[in-house]
Scaffold this motif. Sequence first.
Motif, PDB file in Angstrom:
ATOM      1  N   ASP A 207       1.047  -1.149   0.027  1.00 35.94           N
ATOM      2  CA  ASP A 207       0.135   0.262   0.044  1.00 35.94           C
ATOM      3  C   ASP A 207       0.883   1.321  -0.154  1.00 35.94           C
ATOM      4  O   ASP A 207       0.561   2.277  -0.668  1.00 35.94           O
ATOM      5  CB  ASP A 207      -0.935   0.171   1.193  1.00 35.94           C
ATOM      6  N   TRP A 302      -5.536   4.171   5.281  1.00 35.76           N
ATOM      7  CA  TRP A 302      -5.087   3.170   4.363  1.00 35.76           C
ATOM      8  C   TRP A 302      -5.941   2.877   3.155  1.00 35.76           C
ATOM      9  O   TRP A 302      -5.533   2.667   2.132  1.00 35.76           O
ATOM     10  CB  TRP A 302      -4.506   1.733   5.051  1.00 35.76           C
ATOM     11  N   ALA A 303      -7.303   2.857   3.487  1.00 31.37           N
ATOM     12  CA  ALA A 303      -8.416   2.693   2.532  1.00 31.37           C
ATOM     13  C   ALA A 303      -8.291   3.879   1.478  1.00 31.37           C
ATOM     14  O   ALA A 303      -8.099   3.480  -0.031  1.00 31.37           O
ATOM     15  CB  ALA A 303      -9.705   2.665   2.918  1.00 31.37           C
ATOM     16  N   GLU A 306      -4.958   3.158  -0.690  1.00 31.18           N
ATOM     17  CA  GLU A 306      -5.217   2.173  -1.636  1.00 31.18           C
ATOM     18  C   GLU A 306      -5.979   2.227  -2.658  1.00 31.18           C
ATOM     19  O   GLU A 306      -5.953   2.168  -4.054  1.00 31.18           O
ATOM     20  CB  GLU A 306      -5.295   0.890  -0.978  1.00 31.18           C
ATOM     21  N   VAL A 353      -7.193  -3.782   2.315  1.00 34.78           N
ATOM     22  CA  VAL A 353      -8.236  -2.649   3.068  1.00 34.78           C
ATOM     23  C   VAL A 353      -9.357  -3.504   3.620  1.00 34.78           C
ATOM     24  O   VAL A 353      -9.589  -3.039   4.745  1.00 34.78           O
ATOM     25  CB  VAL A 353      -8.910  -2.103   1.733  1.00 34.78           C
ATOM     26  N   SER A 364     -15.645  -3.919   4.134  1.00 29.02           N
ATOM     27  CA  SER A 364     -15.636  -3.220   2.666  1.00 29.02           C
ATOM     28  C   SER A 364     -16.163  -3.906   1.752  1.00 29.02           C
ATOM     29  O   SER A 364     -16.420  -5.030   1.841  1.00 29.02           O
ATOM     30  CB  SER A 364     -13.990  -3.131   2.488  1.00 29.02           C
TER      31      SER A 364
END
Length: 384
Positions: A207, A302-303, A306, A353, A364
Amino acid sequence: MTPSMTRSATPSILPAWVLRRPHWPLVALHVPLTVQAPVYSIIGMEGRPSAPLIMIPAAAALGALQLRHSLAAARGERPAGWRWSYAALLLLAYVPVIWIGANWQAMGILALASTVMLLRPRTALPVCAAQMLVPVTIEIKSVMGASLLEIVTMMIYATVIPPLFATALVGGARLVRLVNELYATRTELAATAVGEERVRVSRDLHDLLGQSLSAISLKGDLALRLLAKDAAAARGEVESLTGVAREALRGVRAIARDEHAVSLRTEIEGAAALLGAAGVDTEFDVADLPPLPGPAQNALAWAIREGTTNLLRHSEAQTCSITLSRHNGTVRLEIVNDGVRGVAAPGSGLAGVGERARAVSGSSATTVRDGRFRLSVEVPEEAL
């Protein structure tokens, strides 16, 4: 694997050599119980002395049979042909009593232990009771005409000492089994910790470097295009490119030490700059950004990282929207872009993710519809 993970994955209150070779203390426990009866018989502790050439081989055979049963019990099983070895042990434990007498009765301890180890409880209980008649009968004969105190003392000895030592043998075998299970569990936990650490490092590197390398590529292309037209602007892009590279290097080092932390606000600003450099018209709706605890903020940050990388690498997007909203104690992130190139299976980045979201009790999902790709991530506001 960090030192803290190593310590938590491999706890031990026992010496290392005991964990590696737990059967040696069990073997040592058998030695005094095996040699005491021959010694009593040879020196004639109770009655006349017996022949060493007979007592020593008989005791050695009896001890070997018992050790075979104990080691098998330590593995949680019964040895092959245990009925024959059990019958031989009973014969060696009780038949010599006929001509040796009380000096040999201590061998009944081994017989009691094997009975408990080999037979099922319903069968072992009456068999042990029958075996206890041997020392009781011998002591009754030996205390004929003795004082009341001597009779009580010898009866207590005959009924308490053999079961006590037999329990020590059975407990020793059980302890070895537990130590073996502890060692196996410790090894499994260590392997699991190593695997989890490898997954973490792989996921974080993917990532981190995915977005950093995308930014370096974009800025490098932009600098090449500007070089002939605007040298000053091209120089600025190259300086920005080197800054991204240095930041990526710091991030790699931090990930290796498990010290890398991401900021939701910083990732939003970084995504805006990167998408702007790529020429993607991006709309942000993050004004109502709530103060979030660290785990939830990390998962969303982080989502965004990415999601941005995924957009640049796997689409020809012209527009994108990034939205953060709150609803019933849940924070929802949505990244929607156009320019989808076909329908591809989710890669390891999007899988990461999902893992981070699930780690904080979130979820997610990804959908593709009408040429638009949607990444949705939900986490609880009070994620731990």
